[in-house]
Motif scaffolding. Structure first.
Motif, short mmCIF file in Angstrom:
data_model
loop_
_atom_site.label_atom_id
_atom_site.label_comp_id
_atom_site.label_asym_id
_atom_site.label_seq_id
_atom_site.Cartn_x
_atom_site.Cartn_y
_atom_site.Cartn_z
N MET A 109 0.84 -1.20 0.00
CA MET A 109 0.00 0.00 0.00
C MET A 109 0.88 1.25 0.00
O MET A 109 0.63 2.19 -0.76
N ILE A 110 1.91 1.27 0.82
CA ILE A 110 2.80 2.42 0.87
C ILE A 110 3.47 2.61 -0.49
O ILE A 110 3.52 3.73 -1.02
N ALA A 111 3.94 1.53 -1.09
CA ALA A 111 4.61 1.62 -2.41
C ALA A 111 3.65 2.11 -3.49
O ALA A 111 4.07 2.77 -4.44
N ARG A 112 2.36 1.81 -3.34
CA ARG A 112 1.37 2.27 -4.32
C ARG A 112 1.24 3.79 -4.33
O ARG A 112 1.00 4.39 -5.37
N TYR A 113 1.39 4.41 -3.18
CA TYR A 113 1.14 5.84 -3.07
C TYR A 113 2.37 6.71 -2.84
O TYR A 113 2.30 7.92 -3.00
N VAL A 114 3.47 6.09 -2.45
CA VAL A 114 4.67 6.86 -2.10
C VAL A 114 5.84 6.37 -2.91
O VAL A 114 6.07 5.16 -3.02
N ASP A 115 6.59 7.29 -3.48
CA ASP A 115 7.80 6.94 -4.21
C ASP A 115 8.85 6.48 -3.20
O ASP A 115 9.39 7.30 -2.45
N THR A 116 9.10 5.18 -3.17
CA THR A 116 10.05 4.62 -2.20
C THR A 116 11.40 4.34 -2.82
O THR A 116 12.25 3.70 -2.20
N SER A 117 11.62 4.83 -4.05
CA SER A 117 12.91 4.61 -4.69
C SER A 117 13.98 5.44 -3.98
O SER A 117 13.70 6.51 -3.45
N PRO A 118 15.22 4.96 -3.96
CA PRO A 118 16.30 5.72 -3.32
C PRO A 118 16.46 7.08 -3.98
O PRO A 118 16.25 7.24 -5.18
N LEU A 119 16.84 8.05 -3.19
CA LEU A 119 17.08 9.39 -3.73
C LEU A 119 18.30 9.36 -4.63
O LEU A 119 19.28 8.69 -4.35
#
Length: 99
Positions: free
Chosen positions: A85-95
């Protein structure tokens, strides 16, 4: 602890996602979400809101949608679905460090 505290935090800090319990004291997740969608805190009316609830009847899920919530997770919340769910809404890729 409640929706009023969540609104106060949202006014002071930047968040990418709101996870809210539907049944909190003083201001529940439904009222919290409607308040966010109505622009009570500047600049966050479109923040993703995910409901957390033990009630999984279709009527409960529909009430979440009607209040403006984007998605729903049943309790007890399991880590794998929460991560998805978090990955669906938040860009979790490394900066990108630029290197």
């Amino acid at each position: 602890a409640n929706g009023e505290e969540a609104l106060a935090l949202l006014a002071r800090m930047r968040f990418d996602l709101v996870l809210t319990d539907c049944h909190m004291p003083r201001m529940d997740g439904y009222v919290l979400t409607r308040t966010i969608r109505q622009g009570a805190v500047a600049g966050i009316s479109d923040i993703p809101v995910v409901a957390l609830s033990a009630g999984v009847l279709e009527e409960q899920i529909q009430r979440c949608r009607e209040s403006g919530m984007d998605d729903f997770l049943p309790k007890p919340v399991l880590l794998a679905p929460l991560g998805e769910m978090i990955a669906r809404y938040v860009d979790t890729s490394p900066l990108d460090s630029g290197t």
